[in-house]
Design an enzyme around this catalytic site. Structure first.
Site, PDB file in Angstrom:
ATOM      1  CB  THR A   1       0.160   7.469   2.749  1.00 48.49           C
ATOM      2  OG1 THR A   1       1.174   7.956   3.640  1.00 48.49           O
ATOM      3  CG2 THR A   1       0.611   7.695   1.304  1.00 48.49           C
TER       4      THR A   1
ATOM      5  CE1 TYR B   1       9.967   7.806   9.080  1.00 53.59           C
ATOM      6  CE2 TYR B   1      10.005  10.196   8.805  1.00 53.59           C
ATOM      7  CZ  TYR B   1       9.800   8.932   8.282  1.00 53.59           C
ATOM      8  OH  TYR B   1       9.432   8.788   6.969  1.00 53.59           O
TER       9      TYR B   1
ATOM     10  CG  ASN C   1       8.245   2.398   0.189  1.00 57.69           C
ATOM     11  OD1 ASN C   1       8.139   3.624   0.260  1.00 57.69           O
ATOM     12  ND2 ASN C   1       7.265   1.577   0.588  1.00 57.69           N
TER      13      ASN C   1
ATOM     14  NE  ARG D   1      -0.328   0.015   5.003  1.00 59.05           N
ATOM     15  CZ  ARG D   1      -0.867  -0.133   6.209  1.00 59.05           C
ATOM     16  NH1 ARG D   1      -2.166  -0.391   6.309  1.00 59.05           N
ATOM     17  NH2 ARG D   1      -0.126  -0.020   7.301  1.00 59.05           N
TER      18      ARG D   1
END
Length: 266
Positions: free
Chosen positions: A197, A160, A91, A17
């Site tokens: 997303t 992150y 990814n 996805r």
């Protein structure tokens, strides 16, 4: 110019996805065979089936990017299914929002494992397969998905951001090694801006939860306000950039970081 990838074989991680799915679709649309890989088995199988329905050569393999053995199987499956391994899109990634004062060690380690170790293992196994003497042995292209977070000081995503900065550094070192050792492999990175997303929308909600925005609309508006082009990124923006970097049009590009962020990180 539209990148053409006929006859190329690609492995895309985290492609059930989101951005990964969009990149897989873009590669397939330009002629590549694509191995969808993810820990989300049902969604991954569905994505591969949809690509096949559209005429693409696509299959699914379960891949936990933190596991060396999973990578070995996925690389071998790419070669076995398609007769080669020319493209890797690293990814797969996760983001856990936290103020520095509230960082949880387990969350930090999980982000490091997926975002840093997962990317490193992907390059390891792609190098081994693509380099001269490898199972594929014809060189290739690797695109690592970093983030605009690697280039700006955005609050509540310190760990992150650190992991995506590590992706940037690993990309450049891997590109240097591949060139110096004659692997015939180009290695580049993309820095996406915020995309609506599931992950991007969750970040907006988390920003509200830690007290940095009044509501989700305000959080998104703040990002848009920091973006010279005045909008969020779209999956297709990232997918087209990835297809370009994998194509012959980018034959003399390696060790580069391509911002696809509307100018947010400049």
């Amino acid at each position: 110019m539209i990148a053409k990838l006929e006859g190329r074989s690609a492995l895309v991680t985290g492609s059930a996805r989101g951005i990964g799915k969009g990149i897989a679709e873009a590669l397939a649309a330009t002629g590549a065979a694509v191995l969808i890989s993810d820990v989300l088995e049902d969604a991954g199988e569905a994505t591969a089936a949809a690509l096949r329905d559209g005429g693409a050569d696509a299959y699914f393999v379960k891949l936990d990017v933190t596991q060396d053995a999973d990578w070995q199987r996925a690389a071998a499956a790419t070669v076995e299914r398609f007769g080669g391994f020319d493209i890797l899109i690293n990814n797969a990634g996760i983001e856990v929002t936290s103020l520095v004062a509230d960082i949880d060690a387990a969350d930090a380690l999980r982000m490091c494992n997926v975002n840093i170790v997962g990317t490193a293992l992907g390059m390891k196994h792609a190098f081994r397969a693509m380099r001269p003497g490898g199972a594929a042995g014809k060189g290739g292209a690797i695109v690592n998905i970093a983030s605009v977070a690697a280039t700006i000081a955005f609050p509540a995503i310190a760990v992150y951001s650190a992991t995506k900065s590590a992706v940037d550094r690993m990309t450049r070192i891997a590109a240097m090694e591949a060139g110096k050792l004659g692997y015939g492999i180009r290695v580049n990175a993309i820095y996406p801006g915020l995309i609506p997303t599931d992950m991007g929308l969750q970040l907006a909600s988390d920003i509200v939860a830690v007290g940095l925005a009044a509501d989700v609309n305000a959080a998104v508006a703040d990002v848009v306000g920091q973006t010279p082009l005045g909008r969020l990124a779209e999956v297709s923006d990232i997918a087209k950039a990835a297809a370009f970097l994998c194509s012959a049009d980018a034959a003399f590009i390696t060790g580069a970081g391509l911002p696809v962020d509307g100018g947010m990180g400049m």
